[in-house]
Design a protein around this motif. Sequence first.
Motif, mmCIF file in Angstrom:
data_model
loop_
_atom_site.group_PDB
_atom_site.id
_atom_site.type_symbol
_atom_site.label_atom_id
_atom_site.label_comp_id
_atom_site.label_asym_id
_atom_site.label_seq_id
_atom_site.Cartn_x
_atom_site.Cartn_y
_atom_site.Cartn_z
ATOM 1 N N PRO A 1 -2.900 3.324 -11.771
ATOM 2 C CA PRO A 1 -2.718 1.873 -11.945
ATOM 3 C C PRO A 1 -3.874 1.046 -11.403
ATOM 4 O O PRO A 1 -4.304 0.085 -12.038
ATOM 5 N N SER A 2 -4.390 1.418 -10.229
ATOM 6 C CA SER A 2 -5.471 0.618 -9.649
ATOM 7 C C SER A 2 -6.747 0.754 -10.467
ATOM 8 O O SER A 2 -7.464 -0.234 -10.697
ATOM 9 N N LEU A 3 -7.039 1.982 -10.947
ATOM 10 C CA LEU A 3 -8.218 2.172 -11.790
ATOM 11 C C LEU A 3 -8.045 1.501 -13.137
ATOM 12 O O LEU A 3 -8.985 0.911 -13.676
ATOM 13 N N ALA A 4 -6.842 1.585 -13.686
ATOM 14 C CA ALA A 4 -6.587 0.948 -14.975
ATOM 15 C C ALA A 4 -6.766 -0.567 -14.868
ATOM 16 O O ALA A 4 -7.339 -1.195 -15.781
ATOM 17 N N GLU A 5 -6.319 -1.155 -13.772
ATOM 18 C CA GLU A 5 -6.479 -2.601 -13.577
ATOM 19 C C GLU A 5 -7.958 -2.962 -13.429
ATOM 20 O O GLU A 5 -8.429 -3.958 -13.995
ATOM 21 N N ALA A 6 -8.694 -2.155 -12.672
ATOM 22 C CA ALA A 6 -10.131 -2.413 -12.502
ATOM 23 C C ALA A 6 -10.859 -2.285 -13.840
ATOM 24 O O ALA A 6 -11.752 -3.088 -14.151
ATOM 25 N N MET A 7 -10.487 -1.290 -14.643
ATOM 26 C CA MET A 7 -11.128 -1.120 -15.946
ATOM 27 C C MET A 7 -10.774 -2.273 -16.876
ATOM 28 O O MET A 7 -11.616 -2.727 -17.665
ATOM 29 N N LYS A 8 -9.549 -2.766 -16.812
ATOM 30 C CA LYS A 8 -9.143 -3.907 -17.637
ATOM 31 C C LYS A 8 -10.007 -5.128 -17.317
ATOM 32 O O LYS A 8 -10.498 -5.818 -18.219
ATOM 33 N N LYS A 9 -10.221 -5.365 -16.043
ATOM 34 C CA LYS A 9 -11.039 -6.519 -15.644
ATOM 35 C C LYS A 9 -12.486 -6.336 -16.090
ATOM 36 O O LYS A 9 -13.126 -7.291 -16.553
ATOM 37 N N TYR A 10 -13.009 -5.131 -15.933
ATOM 38 C CA TYR A 10 -14.386 -4.899 -16.342
ATOM 39 C C TYR A 10 -14.534 -5.054 -17.852
ATOM 40 O O TYR A 10 -15.510 -5.637 -18.337
ATOM 41 N N ARG A 11 -13.564 -4.513 -18.603
ATOM 42 C CA ARG A 11 -13.613 -4.622 -20.064
ATOM 43 C C ARG A 11 -13.587 -6.081 -20.490
ATOM 44 O O ARG A 11 -14.359 -6.512 -21.355
ATOM 45 N N GLU A 12 -12.702 -6.868 -19.871
ATOM 46 C CA GLU A 12 -12.642 -8.290 -20.195
ATOM 47 C C GLU A 12 -13.935 -8.994 -19.802
ATOM 48 O O GLU A 12 -14.411 -9.890 -20.514
ATOM 49 N N GLY A 13 -14.514 -8.587 -18.683
ATOM 50 C CA GLY A 13 -15.780 -9.180 -18.260
ATOM 51 C C GLY A 13 -16.902 -8.865 -19.232
ATOM 52 O O GLY A 13 -17.723 -9.736 -19.553
ATOM 53 N N ALA A 14 -16.940 -7.628 -19.724
ATOM 54 C CA ALA A 14 -17.974 -7.251 -20.683
ATOM 55 C C ALA A 14 -17.818 -8.035 -21.991
ATOM 56 O O ALA A 14 -18.801 -8.509 -22.574
ATOM 57 N N LEU A 15 -16.574 -8.185 -22.432
ATOM 58 C CA LEU A 15 -16.322 -8.948 -23.652
ATOM 59 C C LEU A 15 -16.657 -10.427 -23.458
ATOM 60 O O LEU A 15 -17.236 -11.072 -24.353
ATOM 61 N N LEU A 16 -16.276 -10.965 -22.310
ATOM 62 C CA LEU A 16 -16.570 -12.364 -22.018
ATOM 63 C C LEU A 16 -18.069 -12.615 -22.025
ATOM 64 O O LEU A 16 -18.552 -13.589 -22.623
ATOM 65 N N PHE A 17 -18.808 -11.743 -21.373
ATOM 66 C CA PHE A 17 -20.259 -11.910 -21.302
ATOM 67 C C PHE A 17 -20.868 -11.886 -22.703
ATOM 68 O O PHE A 17 -21.694 -12.733 -23.064
ATOM 69 N N ARG A 18 -20.438 -10.900 -23.518
ATOM 70 C CA ARG A 18 -21.016 -10.787 -24.863
ATOM 71 C C ARG A 18 -20.629 -11.994 -25.721
ATOM 72 O O ARG A 18 -21.453 -12.511 -26.496
ATOM 73 N N TYR A 19 -19.379 -12.449 -25.591
ATOM 74 C CA TYR A 19 -18.947 -13.615 -26.368
ATOM 75 C C TYR A 19 -19.744 -14.849 -25.982
ATOM 76 O O TYR A 19 -20.207 -15.605 -26.843
ATOM 77 N N MET A 20 -19.902 -15.081 -24.683
ATOM 78 C CA MET A 20 -20.677 -16.235 -24.230
ATOM 79 C C MET A 20 -22.130 -16.119 -24.669
ATOM 80 O O MET A 20 -22.760 -17.103 -25.054
ATOM 81 N N GLN A 21 -22.666 -14.922 -24.625
ATOM 82 C CA GLN A 21 -24.049 -14.723 -25.034
ATOM 83 C C GLN A 21 -24.239 -15.041 -26.519
ATOM 84 O O GLN A 21 -25.191 -15.744 -26.904
ATOM 85 N N ASP A 22 -23.308 -14.541 -27.358
ATOM 86 C CA ASP A 22 -23.447 -14.739 -28.798
ATOM 87 C C ASP A 22 -23.040 -16.137 -29.245
ATOM 88 O O ASP A 22 -23.721 -16.751 -30.078
ATOM 89 N N SER A 23 -21.923 -16.638 -28.694
ATOM 90 C CA SER A 23 -21.324 -17.862 -29.225
ATOM 91 C C SER A 23 -21.757 -19.132 -28.513
ATOM 92 O O SER A 23 -21.566 -20.224 -29.051
ATOM 93 N N VAL A 24 -22.312 -18.990 -27.301
ATOM 94 C CA VAL A 24 -22.678 -20.183 -26.541
ATOM 95 C C VAL A 24 -24.146 -20.158 -26.147
ATOM 96 O O VAL A 24 -24.947 -20.966 -26.617
ATOM 97 N N TRP A 25 -24.535 -19.211 -25.311
ATOM 98 C CA TRP A 25 -25.878 -19.259 -24.718
ATOM 99 C C TRP A 25 -26.971 -19.121 -25.777
ATOM 100 O O TRP A 25 -27.868 -19.948 -25.860
#
Length: 664
Positions: free
Chosen positions: A475-499
């Motif tokens: 559970p703790s690793l799964a939660e950490a991976m969920k946050k990292y995955r969302e962070g990676a997606l957020l970064f790419r979305y902001m890079q493509d759609s905003v920055w």
Amino acid sequence: MVAPRTAITALLLTGLCVGCSGPQQAGNPGTEATSSSENTVVARYAGTAITQAELDSAFAESTGGGENAADSSRSAYRDFLDQYLNFRLKVRAAHDAGLDTLPSIRQDIQSYRQKLARPTLLREEVYEPAARTLYERQKEAVDVSHILIRTSNRDTLSAYRTAQSIADSLDQGLPFAELAYRNSEDPSARKKGERGFRGRLGHIRAGQIVAPFEERMYALEPGETSDIFRTKYGYHILKVHGRRPTEPPIRLSHILRRSEGTSGGARQFLDSLRTEIVNGEVAFSAAAKEHSQHRQSASKGGTLGDINPETLPDPLRKAVASMDTVGTVSGIVKTRFGHHLLKLTGRQERQSFKEAYDSLKDRVSDQPRAERRKANFARDVRAEVRVTVDTTRLLDAANIASTDSLARPLLATDPAGVSPDVATLGDSTYTLRQMARHLTQTDGGAQMTVGALIESFLNEKAIQYVVTRRAQRDPSLAEAMKKYREGALLFRYMQDSVWTAATQDSAGLRATYRRNQDQYRFSERVRTIVFRAPSDTLLQPYKAAYDEDRSLQTPLSASAEDSLVSADTVYVTDQSAEVYQPVRSADDREAIGPTAQEDEWLFMIRDTRLPPRPKTFEEARNSVVQDYQEAYEQTVIRQLRNRYDAQTYPDRLRPPSRAPSPTS
């Protein structure tokens, strides 16, 4: 790529609250608004609810823990609701855009999963068991003899036959010591008085000898003889004579008097000296400095430092065993070196496994025993999951004769060509190119055979397989991976759609510059030439040269040829670092320094004062881009809120709670 976890935190805390009124806020109707329930819905988007509990957890993480969250204001909490909703909308938009299927995102997530979960796996399956074995074995020392037949510079089969004939003689009842004396190729076997004479090594404990030797000496009972086994030194046969408990290290001092003529003089001298020490007439350290004939320790007051008792000669070890109390002075002890007087000055307590783990891990991690354990674990995994290798296809594609051939030709395969599938493990398929890449990343890969490469590659993939499964189940690793995955997606979305979108919108950037032109101005500045060096002495010649002719060109030309001195131009303002401020009150062409700044020295020459003026578009570009990106992001967020029918219910918010953050 910027660390996604950092990107999440930064984006959550930038205050991107837009559209906080009107149709995007709702009142407090219905049964959902029970403020005492953690299931209270505080926002919705695209049919997805954000609950009070989810918001509490995210807020606690963003503020550094539940205590800080509870101390935050109600208005800060309300603002965070909008920021958190914006974050969830961007992640949702990234999923809908298929960014989670991009190979670069998947590889990034896989790399992070390995980085996060692999150390835990290796600790549990490799390092901790190896360290535990070492810890338990070190509680006993084994009295052992051995016979060595070397394999260097001779035929290996001939060496083995020699060892086998010795083993046959042992089976017929010939004494081990006699056979060691006659046949062992360990030079100490025939050196009387040395450790190893007649094969007798004495007491050895785990960690002091190569792993195959250690494995057998701890597996045998006293009186038993081993089979023939091989180490890097050659073939061995060993015999265990007995075992004894080891003791934690002690701190010991001694006084040595060598026997000259009869031994009675040395004994009588130390006996008299001991009486003076015990009666408090002289300190042990002072007596050692004056009377000990052991030069290395006499100058240090007789101190021998930390000693493992089992490494001491038997007479000294027995004497130490009878010294129960720190500060005890022994009786006179005789060894082949002379007569000794001992003082116990300290005794370490045996560490628990937890206390000793780090040092034990350091000892085993670089040893072959750890690599063997890792390989065995990987092979066990491969036995449990479906593994296939198409060696024929691999050899044909790389034009290699057999699996016993060197694998280097794999590196010559066309990197742009089609790479055939050559192996599977579980539900994953691996290509020839992936195997070739593994070869380049492996120490000693240039000398690796195809067979060894296949083994090494599949072992690595087996470990990665287990890491992935554990990350999904824990559970703790799964939660950490969920946050990292969302962070990676957020970064790419902001890079493509905003920055990137904002940076490439020349018309929008120009409009932003014209609209805010009064903000893009240079304040008063002083143009300054700064010479930098690791020491002030390197700058003294520059100062002297400038003082002599007051020409900037002289030191600038010198710095161009000097690898230890650099020169650059700094525009000093009232906001510049303190070290530059003296320049503002100096006269033009006045020199200042050398002056220390952290780990370097500065020599500064004021050039001229530059009055305030507006920045050109190019000079203001970085600020313009930042301002336009912020405005562009607000537009994107408004679009996302409309697209996903997002609503917040700020009136339902209870005061910030002390709910722990997920990482606490």
